[in-house]
Design a protein around this motif. Structure first.
Motif, PDB file in Angstrom:
ATOM      1  N   GLU A  59      -6.865  -0.435  -3.540  1.00  0.00           N
ATOM      2  CA  GLU A  59      -7.730  -1.595  -3.321  1.00  0.00           C
ATOM      3  C   GLU A  59      -7.524  -2.616  -4.452  1.00  0.00           C
ATOM      4  OE1 GLU A  59     -10.120  -3.826  -1.191  1.00  0.00           O
ATOM      5  OE2 GLU A  59      -9.133  -1.967  -0.597  1.00  0.00           O
ATOM      6  N   VAL A  61      -4.760  -2.976  -6.175  1.00  0.00           N
ATOM      7  CA  VAL A  61      -3.452  -3.595  -5.946  1.00  0.00           C
ATOM      8  C   VAL A  61      -3.588  -4.706  -4.908  1.00  0.00           C
ATOM      9  CG1 VAL A  61      -1.109  -3.188  -5.119  1.00  0.00           C
ATOM     10  CG2 VAL A  61      -2.217  -1.508  -6.590  1.00  0.00           C
ATOM     11  N   ASN A  62      -4.344  -4.423  -3.854  1.00  0.00           N
ATOM     12  CA  ASN A  62      -4.574  -5.448  -2.830  1.00  0.00           C
ATOM     13  C   ASN A  62      -5.234  -6.687  -3.432  1.00  0.00           C
ATOM     14  OD1 ASN A  62      -3.547  -3.704  -0.965  1.00  0.00           O
ATOM     15  ND2 ASN A  62      -5.531  -3.123  -0.095  1.00  0.00           N
ATOM     16  N   MET A  63      -6.176  -6.459  -4.314  1.00  0.00           N
ATOM     17  CA  MET A  63      -6.874  -7.585  -4.932  1.00  0.00           C
ATOM     18  C   MET A  63      -5.919  -8.419  -5.776  1.00  0.00           C
ATOM     19  SD  MET A  63     -10.554  -6.078  -5.997  1.00  0.00           S
ATOM     20  CE  MET A  63     -11.883  -6.186  -4.797  1.00  0.00           C
ATOM     21  N   GLU A  65      -2.749  -8.708  -5.240  1.00  0.00           N
ATOM     22  CA  GLU A  65      -1.930  -9.427  -4.265  1.00  0.00           C
ATOM     23  C   GLU A  65      -2.647 -10.668  -3.746  1.00  0.00           C
ATOM     24  OE1 GLU A  65       0.862  -6.250  -1.960  1.00  0.00           O
ATOM     25  OE2 GLU A  65      -0.951  -6.923  -0.958  1.00  0.00           O
ATOM     26  N   ASP A  66      -3.897 -10.457  -3.337  1.00  0.00           N
ATOM     27  CA  ASP A  66      -4.668 -11.580  -2.802  1.00  0.00           C
ATOM     28  C   ASP A  66      -4.869 -12.656  -3.858  1.00  0.00           C
ATOM     29  OD1 ASP A  66      -4.789 -10.352  -0.356  1.00  0.00           O
ATOM     30  OD2 ASP A  66      -6.759  -9.457  -0.692  1.00  0.00           O
ATOM     31  N   ASN A  69      -1.733 -14.686  -4.327  1.00  0.00           N
ATOM     32  CA  ASN A  69      -1.622 -15.545  -3.158  1.00  0.00           C
ATOM     33  C   ASN A  69      -2.343 -16.886  -3.363  1.00  0.00           C
ATOM     34  OD1 ASN A  69      -0.717 -16.084  -0.656  1.00  0.00           O
ATOM     35  ND2 ASN A  69      -2.271 -14.886   0.437  1.00  0.00           N
ATOM     36  N   GLN A  70      -3.341 -16.875  -4.201  1.00  0.00           N
ATOM     37  CA  GLN A  70      -4.116 -18.105  -4.413  1.00  0.00           C
ATOM     38  C   GLN A  70      -3.595 -18.930  -5.583  1.00  0.00           C
ATOM     39  OE1 GLN A  70      -8.382 -17.671  -3.780  1.00  0.00           O
ATOM     40  NE2 GLN A  70      -8.017 -15.482  -3.625  1.00  0.00           N
ATOM     41  N   PRO A  87       4.865  -2.881  -9.374  1.00  0.00           N
ATOM     42  CA  PRO A  87       5.619  -3.649  -8.369  1.00  0.00           C
ATOM     43  C   PRO A  87       4.988  -4.994  -8.040  1.00  0.00           C
ATOM     44  CG  PRO A  87       5.344  -1.369  -7.670  1.00  0.00           C
ATOM     45  CD  PRO A  87       4.512  -1.545  -8.883  1.00  0.00           C
ATOM     46  N   GLN A  91       6.351  -8.955  -8.832  1.00  0.00           N
ATOM     47  CA  GLN A  91       6.375 -10.045  -7.858  1.00  0.00           C
ATOM     48  C   GLN A  91       5.758 -11.304  -8.463  1.00  0.00           C
ATOM     49  OE1 GLN A  91       4.885  -7.968  -4.316  1.00  0.00           O
ATOM     50  NE2 GLN A  91       4.455 -10.001  -3.548  1.00  0.00           N
TER      51      GLN A  91
ATOM     52  N   LYS D  44      -6.610 -20.661   2.772  1.00  0.00           N
ATOM     53  CA  LYS D  44      -5.530 -19.727   2.489  1.00  0.00           C
ATOM     54  C   LYS D  44      -5.443 -18.604   3.521  1.00  0.00           C
ATOM     55  CE  LYS D  44      -4.147 -21.245  -1.654  1.00  0.00           C
ATOM     56  NZ  LYS D  44      -5.184 -22.247  -1.904  1.00  0.00           N
ATOM     57  N   ASN D  53       0.388 -10.387   4.009  1.00  0.00           N
ATOM     58  CA  ASN D  53      -0.408  -9.610   3.054  1.00  0.00           C
ATOM     59  C   ASN D  53      -1.308  -8.622   3.769  1.00  0.00           C
ATOM     60  OD1 ASN D  53      -0.074  -9.872   0.382  1.00  0.00           O
ATOM     61  ND2 ASN D  53      -1.507 -11.566   0.087  1.00  0.00           N
ATOM     62  N   GLN D  57      -1.286  -4.674   3.670  1.00  0.00           N
ATOM     63  CA  GLN D  57      -2.442  -3.972   3.124  1.00  0.00           C
ATOM     64  C   GLN D  57      -3.094  -3.039   4.143  1.00  0.00           C
ATOM     65  OE1 GLN D  57      -4.929  -7.078   1.614  1.00  0.00           O
ATOM     66  NE2 GLN D  57      -3.449  -7.657   0.034  1.00  0.00           N
ATOM     67  N   ARG D 244       4.800   1.154  -1.835  1.00  0.00           N
ATOM     68  CA  ARG D 244       4.041  -0.044  -2.176  1.00  0.00           C
ATOM     69  C   ARG D 244       3.812  -0.154  -3.676  1.00  0.00           C
ATOM     70  NH1 ARG D 244       0.808  -3.710  -0.670  1.00  0.00           N
ATOM     71  NH2 ARG D 244      -1.415  -3.521  -1.008  1.00  0.00           N
ATOM     72  N   VAL D 245       3.454   0.936  -4.313  1.00  0.00           N
ATOM     73  CA  VAL D 245       3.087   0.855  -5.729  1.00  0.00           C
ATOM     74  C   VAL D 245       4.086   1.569  -6.626  1.00  0.00           C
ATOM     75  CG1 VAL D 245       0.645   0.622  -5.207  1.00  0.00           C
ATOM     76  CG2 VAL D 245       1.594   2.895  -5.573  1.00  0.00           C
ATOM     77  N   ASN D 293      -9.618  -8.517   2.728  1.00  0.00           N
ATOM     78  CA  ASN D 293      -8.794  -9.645   2.313  1.00  0.00           C
ATOM     79  C   ASN D 293      -9.628 -10.918   2.231  1.00  0.00           C
ATOM     80  OD1 ASN D 293      -7.197 -12.109   3.657  1.00  0.00           O
ATOM     81  ND2 ASN D 293      -5.803 -11.014   2.280  1.00  0.00           N
ATOM     82  N   ASN D 296     -11.864 -11.061  -0.736  1.00  0.00           N
ATOM     83  CA  ASN D 296     -11.113 -11.367  -1.956  1.00  0.00           C
ATOM     84  C   ASN D 296     -10.778 -12.847  -2.023  1.00  0.00           C
ATOM     85  OD1 ASN D 296     -11.194  -8.712  -2.644  1.00  0.00           O
ATOM     86  ND2 ASN D 296      -9.098  -8.260  -2.015  1.00  0.00           N
ATOM     87  N   LEU D 297     -10.333 -13.384  -0.886  1.00  0.00           N
ATOM     88  CA  LEU D 297      -9.969 -14.802  -0.860  1.00  0.00           C
ATOM     89  C   LEU D 297     -11.169 -15.671  -1.216  1.00  0.00           C
ATOM     90  CD1 LEU D 297      -7.702 -15.360   2.263  1.00  0.00           C
ATOM     91  CD2 LEU D 297      -7.052 -14.989  -0.112  1.00  0.00           C
TER      92      LEU D 297
END
Ligand SMILES: Nc1ncnc2c1ncn2[C@@H]1O[C@H](COP(=O)(O)OP(=O)(O)OP(=O)(O)O)[C@@H](O)[C@H]1O
Ligand SMILES: Nc1ncnc2c1ncn2[C@@H]1O[C@H](COP(=O)(O)OP(=O)(O)OP(=O)(O)O)[C@@H](O)[C@H]1O
Ligand SMILES: [Mg+2]
Ligand SMILES: [Mg+2]
Lengths: 297, 331, 502, 331
Positions: A59, A61-63, A65-66, A69-70, A87, A91, D44, D53, D57, D244-245, D293, D296-297
């Protein structure tokens, strides 16, 4: 600056995103407070996110990533499982996004800096502190977090080494999942078997407080925790807990943002910044408490 | 349906009633075996002191499990108990520590918060007609935990007045009051489930919801009661927890629902509803507590603890399965 | 008739549809105090739906209900109970996990005097025993766990349950479908006692002989309409059938005789758990053999043991004189045995799957293509054929089984087993809840099976059916055979005598 | 012939088949509404980048949920998927990193470990006759996690070879391979569940175990297959996670079973078995991923996230309830 003031998406040159291990514990709230304060002082947008618990590794890692993205100006990360963020951070740096790590370091060469103290050292300090309160040959118990939580494991490892070096006997090492209630039960059970335990080291303050509760009325057995939370410091002032090792979470947060901003502005910074360790005992507890209260109003 | 037994059953003899007893509390054998093994392995296990220890340590889960038994009897589940526990005690902390109101008011508020969230679970399930309580209580689980974190900014609250600590922290002689509370609550629930109309309706709904409805039972009303009680029990368990550790923290009770459900199922209740007793649940809770205590006593290393817990859970239930199979063969 | 001031209940212009299926298109019904009012109609005619509207289990689309002359709204089962309506639904509504006496008092428990919140288990148990005795059952039944009972006894519990409610109207939706003549006799006298007290009965059944015996008036439904209401005693069953299906039936039991062949199926020294004796019988090609007996005689248990659904203690099974070893239903099916279970809801159907799924279930491998995938089209086609042949309504194979009427569900269970193309068919109460017209189809199918070289064993509590369709009848009592009769030498009395152990 | 004319049903019209479609994938409306809201709130959200993404995810949970669908279809549950994931990848780490064997061997071993533990779940359930998979898989959950911790002394393993990282880490154009894998697996499972004998038996067992048994289905065999597949999918999800990680750690997958179960149930499957589709499950998994997602955004703070997730889970399912109710009324 100012070109992107889109609040909702929170991106832009003059913004820093901080991704913590979690936001639901006092320790990380101090990091958050420091980062926020730095944002205010330095006039930079700071977004602070973190999963619901430290064990939500992917979770986090997802954060990250997100967040990438911004397109913020820089990203400050405290990885729950250091290797897992590599990883996705690679990026980020490939896209020229500066990455700073706080609290927990990762094996990642492209990072701009690491700010913090490692948990192993914190554990060593805790071990030394406890040993200084005991006699050679005394029995000692260790309360660990959930196994596999690398920060907690490192603290226990450090403490254990120092205690053994000082000639203490480790009679029990048991996990309590960072849960105060479980720590109390675990300590009670340890005491059934080892009535002669003379000191306790715990991998965090919550568990230390739980263990302390189990030792009430069992004589003067020093309990050392780690983190330096308000509750722990108050307990020290009240003469209950013997001490705690604080890793300056507030400073980490503050310095993380501060240095991120420097990087955005093109200034060169140190690759490794030590945020320092506080050893809190009865002597300095009061002043520490005042500081903590000032940052978490 | 498939176990049709045609033989005339013998008059209820001594032997039968012991069998009957075991039939009701089958997991008891598992508990006895487990305790026996631990007695052999550690001379500290079977001491008054340690037994009181276990009694005290089991009390939080025993109370949660007792609450959980009700939803499970109706073929439902309540995932939110741990979160309800947390939000109840955080509110209590705010009222009686931060704001300094009378502790009695704090206790009342704590229980009311539990009742409210339980009731909410019931309403979501019955009035919104969500397909299964897994959804409604998963939702509430997140909502309640979120609120617990928000209202205190994730900070713990310590320094509760004596009156609040009384239930969870005090003793009468060597006996922890929390365990006396457990016993009292179990007796009350036993009477409730076996001797009152609503209690029997809980079994009926779990057995055949449609039939219960057609028999004139107000199924929605009973379900709302069931989840409300479960919420109340979560708050009560929270009260004991606060008394025990003298502090309230927003991550309290995290994933406690698993232990509570495990206690109920180990105790012989069925996920498909209609089957289960309070005493079985108590034994289930004791098995879990004894196991944890034993692992600490034996200083089993952390990595092995998990694996051992897994094996013992399976073994404890398997003993019961074997017993049932044997008693079926024998009859 | 409507507006008759004697009427206890009047239903006027009741309409109800499910999706596009208009089930009731304006039904009028009036029931007088103290009468037995029969509802008759084909499977799927809407009898149970009408009842469920009356009890508040379903919501009606249109229409009005008057109770003792007053217009009433019935929104849920509690409303109808409060009016004094007790209902025995077609599908058993029991709680398997509760005791029999608790089931009997479910929803209206007796409380302790003084302590109003506590139940009076003792009194409920006593009362339950009284009602069970009244229905000819052993009072010991009261303390049994309901799940230990066979379908027949469960049905009796439902009847007892309805009796405890101090009702003015008792609705019985096919209460006798799984009862044998002895229990039915008990029911007759119970009903008689009730009507004498002025209690009205709405009675649904597909057994015309029992309607003839018990009914006062009969209302016939067809195609969503109420066709007519007639006095029972002055009209003939042929007339009813004509009104009900729109044509006359030539014969109710289209028995065909075939040349008796060789031995095809045999059980030898077959010991079922709990039975006192080892059982033996032989079935030959060309004959239909029936097993008769009282509820709980052990017929179903014997069939289950043969089929491998329950473990037998000892004994052997022969097909075509070769021993077959059966440890599970799978073995039985592979050996060519089909077992049409009596309890369609619990043992027969997947209620939430479409009809074609249900019909193909016991023989899925037949529909495998070369690439091992199932050919859904073949399944659809096959299922469609069976549905047409057995006249299932509505004839839509995509419908979930739950949405069919009871009798139509029963037909789907039969179709499932026909689809296995087995050699030996054991039918357990095959026509339970099936209407007269469709029964004839089922009987014809049995004839066809025998003609095509299958062995047919029929367990049935419906004596006329046994007498009408079988060549030979075995009678069972408490786990042993008490008679083995050629049909010519059998009649109701002889069979009943053997069934009760004499 | 009887004169009863049952209305000829209309030929499957456009309207009917759309309804049919929604009936099958009811949660889709929830997903659409949720996405719509997020598109309005954040510019976004609806970007290729972000959608990829989300695709990436969601893949771990989508694979776990697909495996979980099978036990749930049989009216069971598999609590052990997160732990099986962990033990599978730790063993893979030891084989292919610590011991330096060929990565292909590592992948094979990973999947075999998953299969083994899944099979073990099946055996415990059917051969030991444990009363409910909650017990057997709770046991395995602890055992597998314990083993994951023991074999590596709780240390993470990093530095996997490219071949192992391929599934979880690489892209074809902008599309993550992990998501392609998800799509392929979903199609395979769709065919498996609808077009094969075993697949249909899974529905039959969940719909009515007794009837399935009496229809000649070897229930035990099918259940063992079901849990074995679930274990396999857990290992496969682990493989994606490692890619992924680029690391394996023994606490990987902790409490993932909850998200997987939630995806299946949000996707319209029933806990009582026999009802559910792979596409519903996919939508359920997407709802969870989109929600996380989106939060988070929008920079929703962590404590509010919890509460919001709770509300959205309930709302998403409620939308489906409303739709079903309406279609029932309207028809
Ligand atoms: N819940 C439901 N959903 C959809 N259709 C239904 C439902 N219940 C009944 N039906 C349909 O309504 C019609 C009438 O069914 P009903 O059960 O009233 O018949 P019945 O006259 O009692 O038949 P039987 O003699 O077989 O019991 C049938 O076509 C059936 O398919
Ligand atoms: N002697 C008995 N005393 C009490 N109950 C009995 C007795 N014999 C059988 N039963 C009950 O009857 C059931 C078994 O009967 P089974 O179903 O095999 O009989 P059946 O002849 O097929 O009758 P049914 O019409 O009930 O199916 C069981 O529920 C069993 O408990
Ligand atoms: Mg009917
Ligand atoms: Mg029978």
């Amino acid at each position: 600056a100012g070109c992107s003031s889109d609040k909702a998406s929170g991106g832009g040159e003059e913004s820093v995103t901080v991704v913590l291990k979690t936001l639901s514990s006092p320790y990380w709230k101090y990091v958050e407070a420091g980062a926020k304060e730095a944002g205010k002082d330095l006039g930079v947008d700071v977004n602070i996110v973190g999963p619901a618990s430290e064990s939500q590794v992917i979770e986090q890692v997802n954060m990250i990533e997100d967040s990438i993205n911004q397109m913020p100006g820089a990203i400050v990360v405290s990885p729950s499982q250091p290797s897992t963020v590599v990883p996705v951070l690679k990026q980020a740096t490939q896209g020229d996004l500066p990455v700073l790590l706080i609290d927990t370091d990762a094996d990642f060469d492209e990072k701009t800096a690491f700010i913090g103290t490692d948990n192993y050292t914190a554990g060593q300090e805790g071990g030394k502190l406890l040993a200084s309160m005991l006699e050679k040959g005394d029995s000692v118990a260790l309360i660990a977090g959930a196994l596999g939580n690398s920060a907690m494991d490192a603290r226990i490892k450090g403490a254990k080494e120092e205690l053994e070096k000082a000639g203490m006997k480790i009679v029990a090492e048991q996990p309590a999942d960072s849960d105060k209630t479980k720590a109390m039960s675990v300590m009670e059970n340890i005491m059934q078997k080892n009535k002669d335990v003379k000191g306790v080291f715990s991998a965090n303050d919550d568990m230390a407080l739980g263990a302390l509760r189990a030792l009430e009325g069992k004589g003067d057995i020093p309990v050392i925790g780690t983190d330096g939370t308000v509750e722990a410091v108050e307990s020290i002032i009240a003469g209950k807990m013997a001490g705690t090792i604080a890793q300056s979470p507030y400073d980490m947060g503050y310095q993380g943002v501060e240095n991120a901003l420097k990087t955005i502005k093109g200034e060169k910074i140190e690759k490794r910044i030590d945020s320092g360790i506080d050893i809190i005992t009865k002597e300095n507890a009061q002043e520490k408490l005042e500081f903590l209260q000032s940052i978490s109003k | 349906m498939s176990e049709v037994i045609i033989q005339k059953k013998p008059a209820p003899s001594e032997k039968k009633s012991f069998k009957h007893f075991l039939g009701k509390f089958g997991a008891l054998i598992g508990l006895i075996i487990l305790s026996g093994i631990l007695t052999l392995l550690s001379d500290k296990f079977l001491t008054v002191n340690n037994i009181m220890n276990i009694a005290r340590q089991s009390s939080i889960n025993a109370l949660l499990a007792l609450g959980m038994l009700l939803p499970i009897l109706t073929a439902g589940i309540d995932l939110s108990v741990g979160s309800i526990l947390a939000v109840s005690i955080m509110v209590m902390g705010i009222v009686s520590v931060t704001m300094g109101f009378n502790p009695i008011l704090g206790i009342l508020v704590c229980l009311l918060v539990g009742i409210f969230f339980g009731w909410l679970n019931g309403i979501l399930l019955t009035k919104l007609r969500l397909p299964h309580p897994f959804i409604s209580t998963l939702g509430t689980m997140n909502i309640a935990r979120g609120i617990a974190l928000i209202i205190t900014a994730a900070a713990p609250i310590a320094g509760f007045p004596f009156m609040i600590q009384f239930l969870g922290g005090e003793f009468i002689g060597p006996i922890p009051i929390s365990f006396l509370l457990v016993i009292v609550m179990y007796i009350i629930f036993h009477i409730f489930l076996t001797r009152t109309q609503t209690g029997r309706y809980i079994y009926a709904i779990g057995g055949n919801k449609e039939a219960a409805h057609l028999s004139g039972i107000n199924v929605d009303r009973v379900l709302i009661i069931v989840y409300t009680i479960s919420g109340f029990m979560a708050a009560l368990a929270g009260l004991v927890m606060v008394g025990r550790v003298n502090s309230a923290f927003p991550l309290a009770g995290l994933s406690y629902e698993l232990d509570a459900i495990a206690a109920v199922i180990i105790g012989g209740a069925s996920f498909f509803g209609g089957v289960g007793t309070v005493w079985g649940t108590l034994i289930g809770a004791m098995i879990i507590a004894v196991l944890r205590n034993g692992l600490n006593l034996l200083n089993v290393s952390a990595d092995f603890q998990m694996a051992v817990i897994g094996v013992v859970i399976i073994a404890a239930v398997y003993v019961d399965v074997l017993r049932q199979r044997k008693s079926k063969k024998g009859s | 008739m409507i507006g008759d001031n004697q009427a206890l209940l009047i239903m006027k212009g009741i309409k109800k549809s499910f999706s596009n299926n208009h089930v009731l298109k304006g039904i009028d019904l009036n029931v007088k105090a103290g009468e037995v009012h029969v509802l008759l109609g084909e499977n799927g005619a809407g009898k149970s739906t009408l009842i469920k509207i009356l009890t508040g289990a379903y919501e009606k689309d249109e229409g009005e209900i008057y109770w003792e002359g007053k217009h009433v709204q019935i929104n849920n089962p509690v409303d109808s109970m409060k009016l004094g309506i007790a209902t025995i639904y077609q599908e058993l509504n029991v709680i398997p996990q509760l005791k029999v006496y608790e089931n009997i008092f479910l929803g209206r428990e007796l409380k302790q005097r003084g302590k109003a919140s506590f139940l009076n288990h003792k009194q409920m148990r006593e009362e339950a025993k009284r009602y069970l005795t009244m229905l000819g059952q052993s009072p010991d039944l009261a303390d049994k766990q309901l799940s230990e009972l066979g379908i027949g006894q469960q049905q009796l519990v439902e009847i007892a349950k309805a009796l405890t409610l101090d009702a003015k109207l008792i609705i019985m939706d096919e209460p006798t479908a799984s009862l044998s003549s002895t229990e039915v006799e008990q029911l007759y006298s119970t009903v008689e006692g009730l009507t004498k007290k002025g209690i009205a009965i709405v009675f649904i059944s597909h057994r015309l002989d029992e309607i003839k015996r018990m009914g006062d008036r009969i209302t016939i439904l067809r195609d969503g309409f109420q066709i007519d209401t007639l006095p029972v005693r002055t009209t003939t069953t042929d007339k009813w059938i004509e009104l009900m299906v729109g044509r006359t039936l030539d014969e109710k039991y289209p028995k065909q005789s075939f040349v008796l062949g060789d031995e095809g199926f045999r059980i030898k020294d077959f010991h079922v758990k709990g039975f006192k004796e080892k059982l033996n019988f032989t079935l030959r090609y060309g004959e239909i053999v029936g097993i008769s007996g009282l509820v709980g005689a052990g017929r179903t248990e014997l069939a289950r043991a043969i089929f491998g659904a329950d473990q037998k203690e000892s004994g052997s099974v022969y097909i075509d004189k070769k021993e077959v070893h059966i440890k599970s239903p799978k073995d039985a099916i592979n050996a060519g045995i089909a077992f049409i279970t009596e309890d369609r809801k619990n043992e027969g159907l997947l209620l939430d799957q479409p009809l074609d799924f249900n019909i193909s279930l016991a023989n899925t491998k037949m529909f495998k293509q070369k690439n091992n995938l199932i050919n859904l089209n073949t399944i659809k086609k096959t299922a469609d054929n069976y549905i047409k042949e057995l006249r299932v309504r509505p004839d839509n194979i995509e419908l979930h089984a739950r949405k069919l009427s009871g009798g139509n569900q029963q037909k789907v269970v039969i179709a499932k087993w026909l689809c296995t193309q087995a050699k030996v068919f054991i039918f357990d109460e095959p026509t339970r809840g099936i209407d007269v017209g469709a029964k004839v189809e089922v009987y014809r199918l049995m004839n066809q099976l025998v003609e095509n070289g299958a062995i047919v064993l029929m367990i049935s509590s419906d004596l006329p059916e046994i007498l009408g369709m079988c060549d030979r009848v075995l009678v069972m009592n408490e786990g042993k055979f008490t008679a083995d009769l050629e049909i010519q030498e059998a009649n109701q009395e002889i069979i009943m005598k053997a069934a009760t152990g004499g």
